[in-house]
Scaffold this active site. Structure first.
Site, mmCIF file in Angstrom:
data_model
loop_
_atom_site.group_PDB
_atom_site.id
_atom_site.type_symbol
_atom_site.label_atom_id
_atom_site.label_comp_id
_atom_site.label_asym_id
_atom_site.label_seq_id
_atom_site.Cartn_x
_atom_site.Cartn_y
_atom_site.Cartn_z
ATOM 1 N N ASP A 99 12.861 -6.920 6.216
ATOM 2 C CA ASP A 99 13.247 -5.593 5.731
ATOM 3 C C ASP A 99 14.731 -5.400 6.029
ATOM 4 O O ASP A 99 15.164 -5.626 7.159
ATOM 5 C CB ASP A 99 12.427 -4.522 6.468
ATOM 6 C CG ASP A 99 11.978 -3.400 5.565
ATOM 7 O OD1 ASP A 99 12.850 -2.813 4.897
ATOM 8 O OD2 ASP A 99 10.773 -3.113 5.517
ATOM 9 N N ASP A 200 15.373 -1.438 1.934
ATOM 10 C CA ASP A 200 14.907 -0.074 2.175
ATOM 11 C C ASP A 200 15.784 0.959 1.444
ATOM 12 O O ASP A 200 17.023 0.903 1.541
ATOM 13 C CB ASP A 200 14.992 0.174 3.688
ATOM 14 C CG ASP A 200 14.297 1.435 4.127
ATOM 15 O OD1 ASP A 200 13.076 1.500 3.997
ATOM 16 O OD2 ASP A 200 14.992 2.354 4.615
ATOM 17 N N GLU A 254 13.498 -1.065 -2.681
ATOM 18 C CA GLU A 254 12.709 0.169 -2.690
ATOM 19 C C GLU A 254 13.500 1.241 -3.423
ATOM 20 O O GLU A 254 14.684 1.460 -3.144
ATOM 21 C CB GLU A 254 12.421 0.631 -1.270
ATOM 22 C CG GLU A 254 11.473 1.820 -1.279
ATOM 23 C CD GLU A 254 11.469 2.581 0.035
ATOM 24 O OE1 GLU A 254 10.487 3.283 0.292
ATOM 25 O OE2 GLU A 254 12.451 2.503 0.799
ATOM 26 N N HIS A 326 3.026 1.003 3.988
ATOM 27 C CA HIS A 326 3.061 1.783 5.225
ATOM 28 C C HIS A 326 3.529 3.220 5.010
ATOM 29 O O HIS A 326 3.560 3.993 5.961
ATOM 30 C CB HIS A 326 3.994 1.093 6.227
ATOM 31 C CG HIS A 326 5.416 1.113 5.756
ATOM 32 N ND1 HIS A 326 5.838 0.402 4.650
ATOM 33 C CD2 HIS A 326 6.498 1.792 6.195
ATOM 34 C CE1 HIS A 326 7.117 0.651 4.458
ATOM 35 N NE2 HIS A 326 7.557 1.474 5.383
ATOM 36 N N ASP A 327 3.925 3.575 3.790
ATOM 37 C CA ASP A 327 4.402 4.934 3.523
ATOM 38 C C ASP A 327 3.358 5.807 2.834
ATOM 39 O O ASP A 327 3.662 6.934 2.432
ATOM 40 C CB ASP A 327 5.657 4.897 2.640
ATOM 41 C CG ASP A 327 6.873 4.435 3.414
ATOM 42 O OD1 ASP A 327 6.919 4.639 4.646
ATOM 43 O OD2 ASP A 327 7.785 3.849 2.793
HETATM 44 C C1 GLC Z 1 11.657 3.826 3.454
HETATM 45 C C2 GLC Z 1 10.648 3.191 4.373
HETATM 46 C C3 GLC Z 1 10.112 4.244 5.279
HETATM 47 C C4 GLC Z 1 11.264 4.784 6.100
HETATM 48 C C5 GLC Z 1 12.392 5.294 5.211
HETATM 49 C C6 GLC Z 1 13.666 5.479 5.987
HETATM 50 O O1 GLC Z 1 11.090 4.728 2.588
HETATM 51 O O2 GLC Z 1 9.644 2.544 3.645
HETATM 52 O O3 GLC Z 1 9.074 3.813 6.098
HETATM 53 O O4 GLC Z 1 10.814 5.816 6.917
HETATM 54 O O5 GLC Z 1 12.697 4.399 4.189
HETATM 55 O O6 GLC Z 1 14.165 4.246 6.397
#
Ligand code: GLC
Length: 549
Positions: A99, A200, A254, A326-327
């Site tokens: 990540d 991310d 993402e 995980h979100d």
């Molecule tokens: C992304 C991650 C998440 C995190 C956020 C801030 O959305 O998937 O888990 O809290 O970014 O880094």
């Protein structure tokens, strides 16, 4: 040189390391635990792992607040465990992606500590603004997690921008020195042999000049300015040109709020700067998997989103496929039925595994782990969930707000993986860092290993089948009965091979309806969720039919 794009033939497994498997008995998942489970992951048919962050971090956002990008946190086993996992994966012919969290760092990162003291060259590594004489914040942007996006730093006597938690200050990507730091991080891990990165919230990294106020969005104010900001493609192209083009790797970005047309600017196979996207479409349009607003599940909306991405990227780009991470809360609790966990779990698996793209599974998805439902809001760990409970929907009763968390919280899917029916679900021999879902005696890997009809064994079968069928990689996609709120039916077609996927999302039996032109008498039924296949679809029954010339 033509890129091999090996990721197109693969299936990935996402590990959220704190809750995967504890190997050293301290109660927290770690890489020693992962090492024990590499054969298990491979046995699912998965070819690689995406690790959520395993770097040193104070843990304000469970590792997404990084204090040192160049090493592995000691609580996860440090570099020694990491090297063994990497070798173990490569010996098995598997891949590893890390990540990359560079929209922000932890406020405990050395860069931030120096920046707040104006120590060069770090002074402009972050986005600082002076306090205004009228006492107002530098602009009206909201943070994605807790309150406004600005916090005053008493050391520097200025405000810093944080689009997430207070302890996650945003980096100033307009500073070329910061971009050089990012490249250093990338090369560091790629030189060690990692095979790519999940990036991310990468679409947030370019902020507009002047950081203008947002007078349009009622919530998440500012997002329309910084999401897909003015220099985003330039920066991503720079990372590609200077780093990624020199390695045999891939990138997965993402992207909150992205539609296929916009996505093509990033992932077009000839013109794009990255390989795949994690699309977080918003619930108000064709939404997939954004659950912070507890709207009702709509199969029509989910189908519309799936189909749009399949159709609009076709022939131009390749994307990742997912139904959990995980979100988001657990998919069976959200989009399936806890009354039919195995059946709806299988149907959800079928609904996405036969589309075009690279599927990702999130730990525990393969055994149908369900949402965790604590009695006390204090038991939540996630910064966003805690903030939501105390600040959102305050007109609702505490009970209703708690129920909202059960349904929407990211912690619903962050409980330890349920390996067996022994104490702590076999996750640790110590005291688990987080609560184990009390349903672990019924839902666990060991029990499902023994049962040929379990969800776990179904995932294995479906993934194997997917990989054996060229039409899944190459075929065109078409959806049928799009207006139905109960069935999801799609075909995949190429010269010589034709696939029809039929899924019921109903808890009641219903008639099997075939689209015109699909002659069942000539088809082979290659995958089914139920033991017999009649002209009635049982509750959450799914089937995959194949026609071959
Ligand atoms: C992304 C991650 C998440 C995190 C956020 C801030 O959305 O998937 O888990 O809290 O970014 O880094």
């Amino acid at each position: 040189m033509e890129r091999k794009r090996w990721y197109k033939d693969m299936v990935f497994y996402q590990i959220w390391p704190r809750s995967f498997k504890d190997g050293d008995g301290d109660g927290m998942g770690d890489l020693w635990g992962v090492l024990e489970k590499l054969d298990y992951i491979q046995s699912l048919g998965c070819d690689g792992i995406w690790f959520s962050p395993i770097y040193p971090s104070p843990g304000a956002d469970c590792g997404y607040d990084i204090a040192d990008y160049m090493t592995i946190a000691p609580e996860f086993g440090g570099m020694e465990a990491f090297r063994q996992v990497l070798d173990g994966l490569h010996q098995r012919g598997m891949k590893l992606i890390m990540d990359l969290v560079v929209n922000h760092t932890s406020d405990e990162h050395e860069w931030f500590q120096k920046s707040r003291q104006r120590i060069e060259p770090y002074t402009d590594y972050y986005i600082w603004r002076p306090a205004r004489p009228d006492g107002k914040l530098p602009n009206n942007w909201d943070s994605n997690f807790e309150g406004k996006a600005w916090t005053f730093d008493p050391v520097r006597q200025e405000y810093y921008l944080h689009l997430f938690a207070v302890k996650q200050p945003d980096l100033n990507m307009d500073n070329p020195l910061v971009r050089e730091e990012v490249k250093k991080i990338l090369r560091h891990w790629l030189d060690m042999g990692v095979d790519g990165f999940r990036e991310d919230v990468i679409t947030y990294i370019s902020k507009p000049d002047g950081l203008p106020n947002d007078h349009i969005f009622p919530i998440y104010k500012g997002m329309r300015h910084y999401n897909h900001g003015p220099r985003i493609h330039e920066y991503l192209a720079e990372f590609k040109r200077d780093v990624f083009d020199h390695y045999d790797c891939f990138t997965l970005a993402e992207a909150p709020l992205v539609w296929p047309k916009r996505a093509l600017k990033y992932i077009h196979e000839e013109r794009g700067q990255i390989d795949m996207m994690i699309q977080f479409q918003c619930q108000c349009a064709d939404c997939l998997f954004t659950d912070y607003l507890p709207t009702k599940f709509s199969l029509r909306r989910m189908k519309r989103a799936f189909s749009q991405w399949q159709r609009k990227l076709s022939g131009q780009a390749w994307n990742m496929l997912y139904i959990e991470n995980h979100d988001h809360p657990r998919i069976i609790s959200r989009y399936g039925s806890e009354d039919f966990p195995t059946e709806s779990g299988k149907t959800l698996a079928v609904s996405y595994l036969f589309q075009q793209g690279t599927p990702f599974l999130y730990q525990g998805q393969e055994i149908g782990m369900l949402n965790w439902r604590p009695e006390d809001p204090e038991m939540y760990e996630d910064v966003q969930s805690r903030y939501q409970y105390t600040h959102a929907a305050l007109n609702k009763s505490p009970k209703e707000r708690l129920e909202r968390l059960w349904r929407c919280s990211r912690d619903s899917a962050r409980t330890p993986v349920q390996w067996d029916s022994s104490e702590n679900a076999g996750f640790t021999t110590g005291k688990p860092w987080f609560y184990v879902n009390p349903n672990y005696k019924q839902i666990n890997v060991a029990a499902q290993e023994k049962d040929p009809d379990s969800l776990l064994n179904f995932y294995r079968k479906a993934i194997k089948l997917r990989k054996s069928l060229p039409v899944v990689r190459h075929g065109t996609y078409r959806e049928y009965f799009a207006r139905s709120g109960k069935r999801y039916v799609y075909s995949r077609e190429m010269e010589g091979q034709r696939l029809l996927v039929v899924c019921s999302f109903s808890d009641k039996p219903m008639k099997l309806k075939m689209p015109r032109g699909f002659d069942l008498s000539k088809a082979e039924l290659i995958l089914q969720t139920h033991p017999t296949a009649t002209d009635i679809l049982q509750s959450y029954e799914s089937r995959v039919y194949l026609w071959e010339k």
